[in-house]
Design an enzyme around this catalytic site. Structure first.
Site, PDB file in Angstrom:
ATOM      1  N   TRP A 132       0.811  -1.224   0.000  1.00 25.70           N
ATOM      2  CA  TRP A 132       0.000   0.000   0.000  1.00 25.70           C
ATOM      3  C   TRP A 132       0.841   1.269   0.000  1.00 25.70           C
ATOM      4  CZ3 TRP A 132       2.009   2.389   4.107  1.00 25.70           C
ATOM      5  CH2 TRP A 132       2.551   1.580   5.108  1.00 25.70           C
ATOM      6  N   ASN A 133       2.157   1.153   0.290  1.00 25.74           N
ATOM      7  CA  ASN A 133       2.895   2.383   0.620  1.00 25.74           C
ATOM      8  C   ASN A 133       3.169   3.263  -0.595  1.00 25.74           C
ATOM      9  OD1 ASN A 133       4.715   0.338  -0.212  1.00 25.74           O
ATOM     10  ND2 ASN A 133       6.403   1.419   0.748  1.00 25.74           N
ATOM     11  N   LYS A 156      -3.717  -8.058  -7.105  1.00 25.30           N
ATOM     12  CA  LYS A 156      -4.331  -7.892  -5.780  1.00 25.30           C
ATOM     13  C   LYS A 156      -3.698  -6.698  -5.086  1.00 25.30           C
ATOM     14  CE  LYS A 156      -3.967  -9.377  -1.565  1.00 25.30           C
ATOM     15  NZ  LYS A 156      -4.442  -8.101  -0.976  1.00 25.30           N
ATOM     16  N   GLY A 207       5.911  -6.642  -0.388  1.00 26.06           N
ATOM     17  CA  GLY A 207       5.352  -6.565   0.954  1.00 26.06           C
ATOM     18  C   GLY A 207       6.394  -6.946   1.981  1.00 26.06           C
ATOM     19  N   SER A 208       5.915  -7.398   3.119  1.00 27.21           N
ATOM     20  CA  SER A 208       6.825  -7.656   4.237  1.00 27.21           C
ATOM     21  C   SER A 208       7.545  -8.995   4.067  1.00 27.21           C
ATOM     22  CB  SER A 208       6.024  -7.681   5.534  1.00 27.21           C
ATOM     23  OG  SER A 208       5.092  -8.743   5.495  1.00 27.21           O
ATOM     24  N   GLU A 229       9.732  -8.765  -3.401  1.00 30.53           N
ATOM     25  CA  GLU A 229      10.367  -7.488  -3.070  1.00 30.53           C
ATOM     26  C   GLU A 229       9.929  -7.152  -1.650  1.00 30.53           C
ATOM     27  OE1 GLU A 229      11.117  -5.882  -7.442  1.00 30.53           O
ATOM     28  OE2 GLU A 229      10.133  -4.521  -6.069  1.00 30.53           O
ATOM     29  N   LEU A 230      10.865  -7.258  -0.729  1.00 28.38           N
ATOM     30  CA  LEU A 230      10.506  -7.244   0.692  1.00 28.38           C
ATOM     31  C   LEU A 230      11.080  -6.017   1.402  1.00 28.38           C
ATOM     32  CD1 LEU A 230      11.176 -11.065   1.208  1.00 28.38           C
ATOM     33  CD2 LEU A 230       9.076  -9.939   0.448  1.00 28.38           C
ATOM     34  N   CYS A 263      10.055   1.428   1.318  1.00 24.80           N
ATOM     35  CA  CYS A 263      10.957   0.278   1.482  1.00 24.80           C
ATOM     36  C   CYS A 263      12.393   0.767   1.470  1.00 24.80           C
ATOM     37  CB  CYS A 263      10.723  -0.750   0.387  1.00 24.80           C
ATOM     38  SG  CYS A 263      10.810  -0.046  -1.251  1.00 24.80           S
ATOM     39  N   GLU A 360      12.943  -3.379  10.819  1.00 21.86           N
ATOM     40  CA  GLU A 360      12.362  -2.338   9.975  1.00 21.86           C
ATOM     41  C   GLU A 360      11.368  -1.504  10.798  1.00 21.86           C
ATOM     42  OE1 GLU A 360       9.759  -3.582   6.702  1.00 21.86           O
ATOM     43  OE2 GLU A 360      10.815  -2.188   5.385  1.00 21.86           O
TER      44      GLU A 360
HETATM   45  P1  NAD Z   1       2.200  -7.137   3.874  1.00 24.15           P
HETATM   46  O1  NAD Z   1       3.196  -8.252   3.775  1.00 24.15           O
HETATM   47  O2  NAD Z   1       1.442  -6.984   5.123  1.00 24.15           O
HETATM   48  O3  NAD Z   1       1.120  -7.242   2.710  1.00 24.15           O
HETATM   49  C1  NAD Z   1       1.496  -7.279   1.340  1.00 24.15           C
HETATM   50  C2  NAD Z   1       0.400  -7.945   0.534  1.00 24.15           C
HETATM   51  O4  NAD Z   1       0.323  -9.328   0.871  1.00 24.15           O
HETATM   52  C3  NAD Z   1      -0.997  -7.375   0.768  1.00 24.15           C
HETATM   53  O5  NAD Z   1      -1.634  -7.254  -0.489  1.00 24.15           O
HETATM   54  C4  NAD Z   1      -1.662  -8.427   1.643  1.00 24.15           C
HETATM   55  O6  NAD Z   1      -3.055  -8.465   1.513  1.00 24.15           O
HETATM   56  C5  NAD Z   1      -1.025  -9.688   1.091  1.00 24.15           C
HETATM   57  N1  NAD Z   1      -1.029 -10.854   1.994  1.00 24.15           N
HETATM   58  C6  NAD Z   1      -1.013 -10.863   3.355  1.00 24.15           C
HETATM   59  N2  NAD Z   1      -0.966 -12.137   3.808  1.00 24.15           N
HETATM   60  C7  NAD Z   1      -0.951 -12.942   2.716  1.00 24.15           C
HETATM   61  C8  NAD Z   1      -0.887 -14.353   2.529  1.00 24.15           C
HETATM   62  N3  NAD Z   1      -0.829 -15.202   3.563  1.00 24.15           N
HETATM   63  N4  NAD Z   1      -0.868 -14.840   1.264  1.00 24.15           N
HETATM   64  C9  NAD Z   1      -0.906 -14.005   0.205  1.00 24.15           C
HETATM   65  N5  NAD Z   1      -0.976 -12.665   0.321  1.00 24.15           N
HETATM   66  C10 NAD Z   1      -0.979 -12.132   1.558  1.00 24.15           C
HETATM   67  O7  NAD Z   1       3.029  -5.812   3.537  1.00 24.15           O
HETATM   68  P2  NAD Z   1       2.505  -4.295   3.494  1.00 24.15           P
HETATM   69  O8  NAD Z   1       2.248  -3.823   4.878  1.00 24.15           O
HETATM   70  O9  NAD Z   1       1.444  -4.155   2.479  1.00 24.15           O
HETATM   71  O10 NAD Z   1       3.781  -3.546   2.912  1.00 24.15           O
HETATM   72  C11 NAD Z   1       4.832  -3.080   3.720  1.00 24.15           C
HETATM   73  C12 NAD Z   1       6.075  -3.900   3.484  1.00 24.15           C
HETATM   74  O11 NAD Z   1       6.372  -3.914   2.078  1.00 24.15           O
HETATM   75  C13 NAD Z   1       7.311  -3.320   4.141  1.00 24.15           C
HETATM   76  O12 NAD Z   1       8.051  -4.366   4.728  1.00 24.15           O
HETATM   77  C14 NAD Z   1       8.083  -2.714   2.968  1.00 24.15           C
HETATM   78  O13 NAD Z   1       9.466  -2.608   3.176  1.00 24.15           O
HETATM   79  C15 NAD Z   1       7.740  -3.639   1.860  1.00 24.15           C
HETATM   80  N6  NAD Z   1       7.934  -3.023   0.561  1.00 24.15           N
HETATM   81  C16 NAD Z   1       8.978  -3.427  -0.216  1.00 24.15           C
HETATM   82  C17 NAD Z   1       9.210  -2.834  -1.447  1.00 24.15           C
HETATM   83  C18 NAD Z   1      10.369  -3.262  -2.308  1.00 24.15           C
HETATM   84  O14 NAD Z   1      10.424  -2.843  -3.445  1.00 24.15           O
HETATM   85  N7  NAD Z   1      11.295  -4.075  -1.836  1.00 24.15           N
HETATM   86  C19 NAD Z   1       8.365  -1.820  -1.900  1.00 24.15           C
HETATM   87  C20 NAD Z   1       7.293  -1.429  -1.086  1.00 24.15           C
HETATM   88  C21 NAD Z   1       7.091  -2.027   0.139  1.00 24.15           C
END
Ligand code: NAD
Length: 457
Positions: A132-133, A156, A207-208, A229-230, A263, A360
């Site tokens: 979402w960020n 998604k 995501g995370s 990409e975490l 990130c 983080e």
């Molecule tokens: P998150 O991991 O909570 O969620 C990411 C996505 O995964 C969401 O769409 C969520 O609905 C989905 N999700 C959650 N549980 C799931 C499951 N069990 N199976 C499948 N999908 C699932 O992360 P967030 O809070 O949305 O984003 C923040 C994180 O993203 C931070 O750690 C940040 O550093 C990272 N991030 C990384 C980059 C990069 O380019 N490396 C860019 C942006 C954000």
């Protein structure tokens, strides 16, 4: 179907409620995408490019409204929301300009009657589970090149950027991308899990680390192409020959822009002991100038923390640091009043026993640690499980290169930070992920190479 509530994190108000996809509707969307993909891939590239160009024009035409949608559901300051959308235009231009050459069939050998070629064929149906960020950036890094290279996309959006995700889907369809070639899949983690169960050909996740690891575990036995990409704990080292004020102003922005929810936000700063105090003074002065408030206000620099549970994480990191001897230079608390506000926070006298230097933060919180020189800085920068970006501030390019070559990071910055270019690959090492987006490599990643051995009769 079950509904998800969308809240404004700056006010706590419920904006609306949206029907989420369940296992059955996700499966139906995936089946339709499978049927639709071959015809999309069979179109001449120019037609797919024309759709993406119309999509960009549609975004441009609605840019102000789209920025408001993003600000309302994520708490991103409105100026930064518009910056993101404007930045997206440059990324799309890059993809449009680079895709033909990046995916042209390559003749790698021709000798006598034998020719060898590499053809880049689309993966097929790809799933894009997004954060979402920076929803337009991290989504667009995937769905734009994926579509251009002939894939169908099941997108998604994060449940914290659902309205933005639905706007993206609407604009894609208005631009001529067939309905089943680009499909939004709406919901949270459960919907994401249902998506993983479909017969997809690629999974592109942002995501995370915790979620990324779960996804890797779920998909491992199925040999689906996987990109993750975490998170990061991105460090910067300020050398004694750097201008402390210029470095402080640049790094304060790098740490706090987007309310620190990037990130590649600067999360740890190491400063040479000879300029430490001057740097800290300038840094704190800069941070004190950042206006916190209503994200819809043009003057706001620090907006809302998008996910309410992150407030407790930030409080915990500050408390842990203070208990272990850190000094709080400014901030440190939730902002009083409604919504998820957290004050921009600077901690000094920190060390690596503290969570603030290890985990983080993903908020407007940064630790500044004094170091004696390059070798200590390198050791501390590498003392992390992450490896997304790292930077050095010094007038001496050779020194910066020498330091940064020893640091584990996908991206390195000399005298800059918190910067992404469409021309360069965006990747992490260690727990920051696998695979990459952006650059010509980030176009080819949505294809698989087909090897041709051609013998003339
Ligand atoms: P998150 O991991 O909570 O969620 C990411 C996505 O995964 C969401 O769409 C969520 O609905 C989905 N999700 C959650 N549980 C799931 C499951 N069990 N199976 C499948 N999908 C699932 O992360 P967030 O809070 O949305 O984003 C923040 C994180 O993203 C931070 O750690 C940040 O550093 C990272 N991030 C990384 C980059 C990069 O380019 N490396 C860019 C942006 C954000």
């Amino acid at each position: 179907m079950n509904a998800i509530d969308i809240h404004n994190p700056a006010t706590g108000e419920r904006i609306t409620s949206i029907e989420a996809d369940d296992a059955a509707t996700v499966a139906a969307k995936a089946q339709r995408a499978r049927l639709a993909q071959p015809a999309w891939a069979a179109l001449p590239l120019a037609e797919r490019q024309a759709c993406v160009r119309r999509f960009a024009a549609g975004v441009q035409a609605e840019l102000d409204d789209l920025a408001v949608i993003m600000t309302r559901e994520t708490g991103k300051p409105i100026r930064m929301a518009r910056n993101e959308l404007n930045g997206l235009m440059g990324r799309i231009e890059f993809f449009l300009g680079a895709v033909a050459a990046a995916t042209a069939t390559e003749t790698v050998h021709a000798d006598g009657g034998m020719t060898e070629q590499i053809e880049h064929v689309p993966l097929g149906v790809v799933a894009n589970i997004s954060a979402w960020n920076y929803p337009w950036f991290v989504g667009g890094n995937v769905f734009v090149p994926a579509l251009l290279t002939g894939n169908a996309v099941l997108y998604k959006p994060s449940e914290y950027a659902t309205l933005t995700g639905l706007a993206i889907e609407r604009l894609m369809h208005a631009a001529g991308v067939p309905r089943d070639v680009f499909t939004a899949v709406v919901g949270g983690g459960q919907t994401g899990q249902a998506l993983l169960e479909q017969p997809i050909d690629g999974l592109f996740f942002t995501g995370s680390h915790a979620t990324g690891a779960r996804i890797a575990q779920a998909l491992g036995p199925r040999m689906v192409k996987l990109q993750l990409e975490l998170g990061g704990k991105d460090p910067t080292y300020v050398c004694e020959d750097a201008d402390p004020r210029a470095a402080a102003e640049s790094l304060a922005d790098g740490a706090m822009y987007n309310t620190g929810q990037g990130c590649c936000s600067v999360e740890r700063i190491y400063v040479h002991e000879r300029i430490h105090d001057a740097f800290v003074a300038a840094f704190v002065e800069t941070v004190r100038g950042f206006r916190m408030g209503d994200p819809m206000d043009e003057g706001t620099y620090i907006g809302a923390i998008t996910r309410a549970p992150q407030l407790a994480v930030l409080e915990g990191q500050v408390a842990d640091a203070l208990a272990r001897g850190a000094t709080l230079q400014c901030g440190g608390h939730r902002r009083p009043g409604p919504g998820n506000g957290f004050e921009p926070t600077v901690l000094t006298e920190v060390n690596h026993s503290m969570e603030i230097m290890r985990e983080e933060s993903f908020g407007p919180v940064v630790g500044i640690q004094k170091v004696s020189g390059d070798s200590e800085a390198v050791a501390l920068m590498n003392d992390t499980r992450y490896g997304l970006t790292a930077g050095v501030y010094t007038p001496d390019e050779a020194r910066a290169r020498a330091v940064l070559s020893q640091v584990h990071a996908g991206t390195t910055y000399w005298n800059c930070c918190d910067r992404v270019s469409p021309r360069l690959p965006w990747s992490g090492c260690r727990d920051s992920g696998v695979g990459l987006t952006l650059s010509t490599h980030g176009i080819q990643t949505f294809t698989r190479p087909r090897a041709w051995h051609l013998r003339q009769p």
